[in-house]
Write a protein that holds these residues in place. Sequence first.
Motif, PDB file in Angstrom:
ATOM      1  N   HIS A   8       0.801  -1.241   0.019  1.00 14.65           N
ATOM      2  CA  HIS A   8       0.108  -0.061   0.194  1.00 14.65           C
ATOM      3  C   HIS A   8       0.826   1.227  -0.030  1.00 14.65           C
ATOM      4  CE1 HIS A   8      -3.832   2.028  -0.173  1.00 14.65           C
ATOM      5  NE2 HIS A   8      -3.526   2.491   1.312  1.00 14.65           N
ATOM      6  N   HIS A  49      -1.350  11.145   7.152  1.00 12.90           N
ATOM      7  CA  HIS A  49      -2.661  11.412   7.562  1.00 12.90           C
ATOM      8  C   HIS A  49      -3.384  10.445   8.323  1.00 12.90           C
ATOM      9  CE1 HIS A  49      -3.339   9.329   3.917  1.00 12.90           C
ATOM     10  NE2 HIS A  49      -4.641   9.299   4.109  1.00 12.90           N
ATOM     11  N   ASP A  53      -6.149   3.256   6.509  1.00 14.07           N
ATOM     12  CA  ASP A  53      -4.966   2.499   5.690  1.00 14.07           C
ATOM     13  C   ASP A  53      -3.754   3.146   5.874  1.00 14.07           C
ATOM     14  OD1 ASP A  53      -6.280   4.788   4.131  1.00 14.07           O
ATOM     15  OD2 ASP A  53      -5.340   3.980   2.363  1.00 14.07           O
ATOM     16  N   HIS A  54      -3.556   4.140   6.758  1.00  9.96           N
ATOM     17  CA  HIS A  54      -2.064   4.797   7.057  1.00  9.96           C
ATOM     18  C   HIS A  54      -1.687   4.343   8.463  1.00  9.96           C
ATOM     19  CE1 HIS A  54      -2.087   6.396   2.673  1.00  9.96           C
ATOM     20  NE2 HIS A  54      -3.213   5.950   2.857  1.00  9.96           N
ATOM     21  N   ASP A 140      -1.289  10.782   0.706  1.00 13.20           N
ATOM     22  CA  ASP A 140      -2.283  10.436  -0.267  1.00 13.20           C
ATOM     23  C   ASP A 140      -2.480  11.921  -0.837  1.00 13.20           C
ATOM     24  OD1 ASP A 140      -2.578   7.881   0.368  1.00 13.20           O
ATOM     25  OD2 ASP A 140      -4.572   8.243   1.171  1.00 13.20           O
ATOM     26  N   HIS A 190       0.183   3.286  -3.020  1.00 12.10           N
ATOM     27  CA  HIS A 190      -1.382   3.428  -3.087  1.00 12.10           C
ATOM     28  C   HIS A 190      -2.024   2.860  -4.240  1.00 12.10           C
ATOM     29  CE1 HIS A 190      -4.899   5.222  -1.358  1.00 12.10           C
ATOM     30  NE2 HIS A 190      -4.377   5.478  -0.243  1.00 12.10           N
TER      31      HIS A 190
HETATM   32 MN    MN Z   1      -4.859   5.957   1.821  1.00  7.05          MN
END
Ligand code: MN
Length: 226
Positions: A8, A49, A53-54, A140, A190
Motif C-alpha cells: 500500500h 494523515h 489505511d495509513h 495521499d 497506493h
Molecule cells: Mn489512503
Amino acid sequence: MKITFYGHACFGIEVNGKHLLMDPFISPNELAKDININEIPADYILISHGHEDHVADVKTIAERTKAKLVSNYEIITWFASQGIENGHPMNHGGEWEFDFGTIKYVNAVHSSVLPDGTYGGNPGGFIIRTEEGNIYYAGDTALTYDMKLIGESENIDWALLPIGSNFTMGAQDAVIAAGFIGCDKVIGMHYDTFGFIEIDKEDVKNKFSNAGKELTLMNIGATIDL
Ligand code: MN
Ligand code: NI
C-alpha cells in the motif's frame, strides 16, 4: 539508503543507521499477509494523515519498538491519548532536524480523520533530506501546483507518489507531479490494495517511460538500494 516496501503506502527507509517507517498498514492488507509486523524495525514512524489505511499498525509497532511518531499536531495528540506518547508534532511548512536528517512536512490535497472519527488535522507529505539522498513521500494527494515549490527549492532524488487514482492522483497526474518536483525516479504507491485502486502495471509504466521518467513498482517485502 535502503527502502523496503510493505504494501500500500508503507515503506521502511534505512538511512544513517536509523529505520524510518512510513504509514504502516500491513496486518489488514491481504496483499501483505507474508509480512510479519513483529519483525519490522522502526526508530521513527512517519504518518502522513489519519486514515485507517495509513495508521492501522502504528500502535502495535510503536509499542514494540518505542519508535518516535512524526506527524501533524492533531495525529500526534491523538496517539498520545491512546498511550503512545513518544511523538514529534509538526505542521505544514515546518521542518525539524532529526539524528538521521531533516524532515519537512508539506501540503497534500486530501482529507484526514482518525479511525474513531477524531479530527486528523490537515493531510501532508514528507520531504526527507539526508546525507545519503533526499526523498519526497507525497502521502495521499491529488496533483497540486504546490509540488512546483518542491521542485524549485529541493533536490529530490526519489519521489514516492500515489498512482492508484480514485482516492489520490492517478498515474497520468503522477507523471506531471514528477515533472513539477523535478525528479525522474518515482516509486509508486497506493495501488492494487482495494478494488477502486487496481492498476494496469504495464500501462502505468508506459505512461512514465513515454515521459522519460522511471517508475519502480516494488514487490511487497522487497528491498532496494537507493
Ligand atoms: Mn489512503
Ligand atoms: Ni487517505
